[in-house]
Design an enzyme around this catalytic site. Structure first.
Site, PDB file in Angstrom:
ATOM      1  CE  LYS A  20      -1.195  -9.528   0.398  1.00  0.00           C
ATOM      2  NZ  LYS A  20      -1.294  -8.305  -0.456  1.00  0.00           N
ATOM      3  N   PRO A 106       3.677 -16.715  -8.224  1.00  0.00           N
ATOM      4  CG  PRO A 106       3.204 -14.973  -9.692  1.00  0.00           C
ATOM      5  CD  PRO A 106       2.599 -16.187  -9.081  1.00  0.00           C
ATOM      6  CB  ILE A 107       8.738 -14.978  -5.714  1.00  0.00           C
ATOM      7  CG1 ILE A 107       9.744 -14.842  -6.862  1.00  0.00           C
ATOM      8  CG2 ILE A 107       8.602 -16.430  -5.296  1.00  0.00           C
ATOM      9  CD1 ILE A 107      11.162 -15.139  -6.466  1.00  0.00           C
ATOM     10  CB  ALA A 108       9.072 -10.226  -6.051  1.00  0.00           C
ATOM     11  CB  ALA A 109       3.845 -11.664  -8.017  1.00  0.00           C
ATOM     12  CB  ILE A 111      -0.668 -12.009  -5.502  1.00  0.00           C
ATOM     13  CG1 ILE A 111       0.499 -12.764  -6.145  1.00  0.00           C
ATOM     14  CG2 ILE A 111      -1.359 -11.133  -6.527  1.00  0.00           C
ATOM     15  CD1 ILE A 111       0.098 -13.637  -7.324  1.00  0.00           C
ATOM     16  N   GLY A 113       2.575 -13.940  -1.819  1.00  0.00           N
ATOM     17  CA  GLY A 113       3.137 -15.289  -1.850  1.00  0.00           C
ATOM     18  C   GLY A 113       3.830 -15.726  -0.579  1.00  0.00           C
ATOM     19  N   GLY A 114       4.885 -15.012  -0.159  1.00  0.00           N
ATOM     20  CA  GLY A 114       5.614 -15.406   1.038  1.00  0.00           C
ATOM     21  C   GLY A 114       4.794 -15.273   2.300  1.00  0.00           C
ATOM     22  CB  THR A 116      -0.519 -16.392   1.488  1.00  0.00           C
ATOM     23  OG1 THR A 116      -1.716 -17.140   1.737  1.00  0.00           O
ATOM     24  CG2 THR A 116       0.205 -16.971   0.287  1.00  0.00           C
ATOM     25  CG  ASP A 148       1.306  -7.884   3.037  1.00  0.00           C
ATOM     26  OD1 ASP A 148       0.910  -6.812   3.541  1.00  0.00           O
ATOM     27  OD2 ASP A 148       1.637  -7.997   1.838  1.00  0.00           O
TER      28      ASP A 148
END
Length: 301
Positions: A20, A106-109, A111, A113-114, A116, A148
């Site tokens: 995202k 990557p995490i906490a990035a 975009i 991650g968690g 999606t 999100d």
């Protein structure tokens, strides 16, 4: 957007959990409950994590991929929260399942991650367990997992770019928006979204200019140059190198550069795929230990 097979006979259902990208992010206010009012332009790419679900004798959760060591395997993980939330809707039909996450983002990035991953898990399990919950119900469940998640659930439907308002629940697909050639970079810095919002000093910023119909990448970039990411300045206080990352992307020939979400991933839009790939090679050679990937976003058609 998704790759799936029938859930009969113990088959596996697999789904892409697409990256995202917040092309623009305006913070326009704050609600009494602490949630921030946002206006965002969001696009989804053809790169991301992968979720697969398979019937099993007992619940199991496994992770692979470069970022697997950073993923919690307990109920702090949004994928398992999604499983348990969906199971609560109809416990008798939600039999044990093996969930596998291939973690490429990557995490906490900034975009998604968690979020999606959770959205992909919700849709895959809804199919595996044959619950037939409608999209609207999944959106309501997703919002319980995080602001999100609803927009990421939209990406499981068709992936069209979105105008997002509210705390993330007001979704409006953009009807005329081209696919974009995007380069993503992250130097390994993890920035927790709550920390960034806490560092945000001004919460009543100007709204987005309403997006028009866009026929070309040039038109999209011209519009985006009139937008902001209001989380960039608080992110920069914690990661001062972000400005140099944007300069490096600009120097590589990008038509538009910005930080995505709460950071620390920065992105660049290119007018052609060739220019994007050339920039990728240049930045990867300069920074071999960075997350450097290309993606093509899904357009409105």
């Amino acid at each position: 957007m998704s790759i799936s097979v029938s859930a009969r006979d113990g088959a596996t259902i697999s789904r892409l959990a697409p990256v995202k990208i917040n092309l623009a992010l305006h913070v326009t206010g704050q609600r009494a409950n602490g949630y921030h009012e946002l206006e965002m332009i969001v696009a989804f790419g053809d790169f991301g994590d992968h979720i697969s679900v398979t019937p099993a004798l007992h619940d199991d959760f496994t992770v692979s991929g470069y970022y697997a060591p950073f993923i919690p395997l307990n109920n702090d993980n949004l994928v398992l929260k999604a499983r348990d939330l969906l199971r609560a809707q109809n416990p008798s039909r939600c039999l044990p399942v093996h969930i596998h996450l291939e973690k490429k983002l990557p995490i906490a990035a900034g975009i998604g991650g968690g979020s999606t991953d959770a959205a992909a898990a919700l849709t895959a399990l809804n199919e595996l367990w044959q619950l037939n919950l409608p999209y609207e119900t999944l959106l309501e469940l997703g919002l319980q997992l995080g602001a999100d998640v609803p927009m990421c659930l939209h990406s499981q439907q068709n992936g069209a770019p979105l105008l997002v308002r509210g705390i993330g629940e007001d979704l409006s697909p953009l009807v005329e928006f081209p696919a974009l050639h995007i380069l993503l970079i992250n130097d390994g810095t993890a920035l927790a979204t709550p920390t960034i919002f806490k560092a945000l000093h001004k919460r009543d910023n100007p709204s987005l200019i309403a997006p028009d119909a866009f026929q070309s990448i040039d038109e999209v970039c011209a519009y985006l140059h009139k937008t902001r990411n209001d989380l960039f300045k608080p992110a920069e206080t914690l990661a001062p190198q972000l400005q140099s990352h944007l300069h490096e992307l600009t120097a590589s020939g990008a038509d538009f550069v910005q930080m995505s979400g709460s950071g620390a991933t920065c992105f660049a839009i290119f007018s052609t795929r060739e220019n994007m790939l050339q920039a990728k090679q240049q930045i990867r050679q300069a920074h071999p230990d960075w997350f450097v990937v290309t993606t093509q976003t899904y357009g409105s058609h």
